[in-house]
Design a protein around this motif. Sequence first.
Motif, PDB file in Angstrom:
ATOM      1  N   LEU A  40      -5.113  24.011  20.878  1.00  0.00           N
ATOM      2  CA  LEU A  40      -5.000  23.884  22.465  1.00  0.00           C
ATOM      3  C   LEU A  40      -4.435  24.978  23.031  1.00  0.00           C
ATOM      4  O   LEU A  40      -4.718  25.657  23.956  1.00  0.00           O
ATOM      5  N   SER A  41      -3.102  25.458  22.297  1.00  0.00           N
ATOM      6  CA  SER A  41      -2.633  26.823  22.790  1.00  0.00           C
ATOM      7  C   SER A  41      -3.478  27.874  22.635  1.00  0.00           C
ATOM      8  O   SER A  41      -3.507  28.996  23.405  1.00  0.00           O
ATOM      9  N   ASP A  42      -4.449  28.022  21.510  1.00  0.00           N
ATOM     10  CA  ASP A  42      -5.360  29.145  21.487  1.00  0.00           C
ATOM     11  C   ASP A  42      -6.382  29.218  22.873  1.00  0.00           C
ATOM     12  O   ASP A  42      -6.543  30.335  23.137  1.00  0.00           O
ATOM     13  N   LEU A  43      -6.646  28.098  23.051  1.00  0.00           N
ATOM     14  CA  LEU A  43      -7.528  27.696  24.418  1.00  0.00           C
ATOM     15  C   LEU A  43      -6.716  28.323  25.527  1.00  0.00           C
ATOM     16  O   LEU A  43      -7.263  29.233  26.642  1.00  0.00           O
ATOM     17  N   ILE A  44      -5.437  27.872  25.806  1.00  0.00           N
ATOM     18  CA  ILE A  44      -4.449  28.467  26.735  1.00  0.00           C
ATOM     19  C   ILE A  44      -4.269  29.838  27.034  1.00  0.00           C
ATOM     20  O   ILE A  44      -4.493  30.785  27.825  1.00  0.00           O
ATOM     21  N   ASP A  45      -4.059  30.546  25.627  1.00  0.00           N
ATOM     22  CA  ASP A  45      -3.738  31.709  25.373  1.00  0.00           C
ATOM     23  C   ASP A  45      -4.938  32.800  25.809  1.00  0.00           C
ATOM     24  O   ASP A  45      -5.064  33.595  26.541  1.00  0.00           O
ATOM     25  N   GLU A  70     -11.306  25.639  34.103  1.00  0.00           N
ATOM     26  CA  GLU A  70     -10.728  25.862  32.840  1.00  0.00           C
ATOM     27  C   GLU A  70      -9.671  24.618  32.298  1.00  0.00           C
ATOM     28  O   GLU A  70      -9.770  24.285  31.118  1.00  0.00           O
ATOM     29  N   TYR A  71      -8.772  24.455  33.253  1.00  0.00           N
ATOM     30  CA  TYR A  71      -7.901  23.084  32.883  1.00  0.00           C
ATOM     31  C   TYR A  71      -8.544  21.957  32.780  1.00  0.00           C
ATOM     32  O   TYR A  71      -8.269  21.425  31.604  1.00  0.00           O
ATOM     33  N   ARG A  72      -9.881  21.563  33.201  1.00  0.00           N
ATOM     34  CA  ARG A  72     -10.481  20.412  32.930  1.00  0.00           C
ATOM     35  C   ARG A  72     -11.288  20.413  31.598  1.00  0.00           C
ATOM     36  O   ARG A  72     -11.153  19.425  30.709  1.00  0.00           O
ATOM     37  N   PHE A  73     -11.488  21.633  31.137  1.00  0.00           N
ATOM     38  CA  PHE A  73     -12.074  21.868  29.963  1.00  0.00           C
ATOM     39  C   PHE A  73     -11.193  21.607  28.919  1.00  0.00           C
ATOM     40  O   PHE A  73     -11.484  20.910  27.675  1.00  0.00           O
ATOM     41  N   ILE A  74     -10.137  22.238  29.028  1.00  0.00           N
ATOM     42  CA  ILE A  74      -8.930  22.383  27.932  1.00  0.00           C
ATOM     43  C   ILE A  74      -8.577  20.770  27.995  1.00  0.00           C
ATOM     44  O   ILE A  74      -8.194  20.092  26.719  1.00  0.00           O
ATOM     45  N   ALA A 115      -8.434  18.170  24.731  1.00  0.00           N
ATOM     46  CA  ALA A 115      -7.290  17.728  24.287  1.00  0.00           C
ATOM     47  C   ALA A 115      -7.484  16.053  24.163  1.00  0.00           C
ATOM     48  O   ALA A 115      -6.983  15.254  23.204  1.00  0.00           O
ATOM     49  N   ARG A 116      -8.211  15.624  25.328  1.00  0.00           N
ATOM     50  CA  ARG A 116      -8.542  13.957  25.072  1.00  0.00           C
ATOM     51  C   ARG A 116      -9.314  13.808  23.622  1.00  0.00           C
ATOM     52  O   ARG A 116      -9.164  12.696  23.050  1.00  0.00           O
ATOM     53  N   HIS A 117     -10.532  14.549  23.341  1.00  0.00           N
ATOM     54  CA  HIS A 117     -11.054  14.431  22.048  1.00  0.00           C
ATOM     55  C   HIS A 117     -10.112  14.520  20.929  1.00  0.00           C
ATOM     56  O   HIS A 117     -10.537  13.996  19.849  1.00  0.00           O
ATOM     57  N   LEU A 118      -9.126  15.285  21.080  1.00  0.00           N
ATOM     58  CA  LEU A 118      -8.221  15.616  20.007  1.00  0.00           C
ATOM     59  C   LEU A 118      -7.192  14.550  19.960  1.00  0.00           C
ATOM     60  O   LEU A 118      -6.129  14.244  19.041  1.00  0.00           O
ATOM     61  N   GLN A 119      -7.071  13.564  20.906  1.00  0.00           N
ATOM     62  CA  GLN A 119      -6.201  12.522  21.255  1.00  0.00           C
ATOM     63  C   GLN A 119      -4.795  13.135  21.458  1.00  0.00           C
ATOM     64  O   GLN A 119      -3.850  12.485  20.908  1.00  0.00           O
ATOM     65  N   VAL A 120      -4.674  14.015  22.362  1.00  0.00           N
ATOM     66  CA  VAL A 120      -3.581  14.553  22.736  1.00  0.00           C
ATOM     67  C   VAL A 120      -3.106  13.949  24.007  1.00  0.00           C
ATOM     68  O   VAL A 120      -3.838  14.103  24.931  1.00  0.00           O
ATOM     69  N   ARG A 121      -1.904  13.567  24.148  1.00  0.00           N
ATOM     70  CA  ARG A 121      -1.402  13.054  25.547  1.00  0.00           C
ATOM     71  C   ARG A 121      -1.522  14.204  26.438  1.00  0.00           C
ATOM     72  O   ARG A 121      -1.167  15.478  26.284  1.00  0.00           O
ATOM     73  N   GLU A 122      -1.839  13.564  27.619  1.00  0.00           N
ATOM     74  CA  GLU A 122      -1.920  14.711  28.859  1.00  0.00           C
ATOM     75  C   GLU A 122      -0.405  15.211  29.021  1.00  0.00           C
ATOM     76  O   GLU A 122      -0.312  16.875  29.348  1.00  0.00           O
TER      77      GLU A 122
END
Length: 145
Positions: free
Chosen positions: A22-27, A39-43, A47-54
């Motif tokens: 996710l950090s790669d995407l943000i960078d 862009e935030y919605r895409f990221i 994150a949801r597919h990776l099961q990372v909490r918001e």
Amino acid sequence: MSNFFKQSGDMKRSKEEKLSLLSDLIDLVRSDHAVNEKEYRFIRTVARHLQVREQDLNELFTRKRPRFVAPRTESERILQFQRLLLLMNIGHSHSLKEEIALKDATLRMGLNPIAVERVLSVMDDYPDRIVPPKVMINIFKTFYN
């Protein structure tokens, strides 16, 4: 579009690896401008597919980048490259800074730079600059004989 996000190994990744992806995407987005809503919605979708909490995702926007953890397999690296390309093309144009950030990310992951260049060179041949996964995989296979 969910096929670009999911891979069978997504749920088995460590939290550290997920945050690194996710950090790669943000960078990439931050390389030339602030993150916009699309862009935030895409990221957030990734994150949801990776099961990372918001909450964990949002912390990535305000704290130091976590340690880089490369995806374990070639297919996972190519999938992350595909995510980066999709994000870069959300605005239908990209800057030189974004392209440099993309190439830096692919080098860190260990992807073949010639294959990356080839994918970038054929993007305009496809609607919305989205290179079909099979085409992308074939490009990488060509350089990994």
